[in-house]
Scaffold this active site. Structure first.
Site, PDB file in Angstrom:
ATOM      1  N   ASP A  34      24.936  37.680 -12.593  1.00 19.57           N
ATOM      2  CA  ASP A  34      24.010  38.812 -12.722  1.00 19.57           C
ATOM      3  C   ASP A  34      24.221  39.522 -14.061  1.00 19.57           C
ATOM      4  O   ASP A  34      25.139  40.332 -14.206  1.00 19.57           O
ATOM      5  CB  ASP A  34      24.240  39.806 -11.582  1.00 19.57           C
ATOM      6  CG  ASP A  34      23.722  39.285 -10.249  1.00 19.57           C
ATOM      7  OD1 ASP A  34      22.518  39.000 -10.153  1.00 19.57           O
ATOM      8  OD2 ASP A  34      24.527  39.144  -9.303  1.00 19.57           O
ATOM      9  N   ASP A 179      17.178  37.234  -3.522  1.00 25.11           N
ATOM     10  CA  ASP A 179      18.390  37.910  -3.988  1.00 25.11           C
ATOM     11  C   ASP A 179      18.326  39.378  -3.608  1.00 25.11           C
ATOM     12  O   ASP A 179      17.390  40.077  -3.976  1.00 25.11           O
ATOM     13  CB  ASP A 179      18.479  37.753  -5.518  1.00 25.11           C
ATOM     14  CG  ASP A 179      19.718  38.403  -6.114  1.00 25.11           C
ATOM     15  OD1 ASP A 179      20.547  38.934  -5.345  1.00 25.11           O
ATOM     16  OD2 ASP A 179      19.862  38.377  -7.348  1.00 25.11           O
TER      17      ASP A 179
END
Length: 219
Positions: A34, A179
């Site tokens: 991320d 996600d």
């Protein structure tokens, strides 16, 4: 076949090395990286994620799933291509025009990397339709990007269903990734809706046994 991409965002500092090896042993399919710049989203994880991804590359053969939550996509793509990821996903909302979206798709592909496009919860899924034939994955955010440990937005399940229907109608071979807030409670819903790659962070790394959770998510 459902795959699991484990977000390394929630791994405690100082425990990265053992956690990465444990995750590989637990048969996660990808390490989810991320990447946040502090501008497109509040949090800034840029340097930390680059260091962690570089380290993973040295100790593991598992593919890296890089999710760019950044304003300057090209700069981030150039930086993260150095770690030879399996796929780089960028945000549709970070692009100022359709031309820029196509430019980024082609640029990532030209550098021998798969490409994905991500959409935030408030972005209409129809906005990504014209790009679907040119990408490998579409990532639907089921929380607002930029923070770990958020609550799953249930109305995103419908978004997954709509995208799955469109992919089938166009007869495309494309992964649908979700996600945000993915755990043993929310996973069945998104899998049923058509998602085949689940990003999970907190649910896995906070568990006593990574393998138990990963196996359950894959079922």
């Amino acid at each position: 076949m459902v795959e699991v991409s484990t977000s390394i965002l929630s791994i405690k500092e100082g425990e990265e090395s053992s956690a990465f090896l444990e995750l590989e042993a637990a048969k996660t399919d990808y390490f989810h990286i991320d990447v946040m710049d502090g501008k497109f989203v509040e949090k800034d994880t840029y340097q930390k994620m680059f260091e962690n991804a570089s380290y993973i590359k040295r100790i593991s053969n598992l593919p890296l799933d890089v999710h760019l939550m950044v304003e300057n996509i090209k700069e981030a793509v150039d930086d993260f291509l150095a770690i030879e990821p399996n796929i780089i996903t960028f945000h549709l909302e970070a692009c100022k025009s359709k031309e820029e979206v196509y430019e980024m798709i082609n640029y990532i592909k030209d550098n021998h990397c798969k490409v994905g496009i991500s959409v935030k919860p408030h972005t209409k899924i129809e906005e990504v339709y014209e790009f679907l034939p040119y990408i490998h994955m579409c990532l639907i955010m089921t929380v607002e990007p930029g923070k770990g440990g958020q609550t799953f937005l249930t109305d995103m399940v419908k978004k997954v269903e709509v995208l799955k229907k469109q992919v089938e109608e166009e007869d495309l071979e494309i992964d649908i990734e979700v996600d945000g807030g993915i755990n043993l409670k929310t996973a069945p819903e998104v899998k049923k809706a058509g998602a085949n790659v689940l990003v999970s962070g907190t649910a896995i790394v906070m568990a006593n046994d990574f393998k138990v959770i990963i196996d359950e998510l894959k079922k």
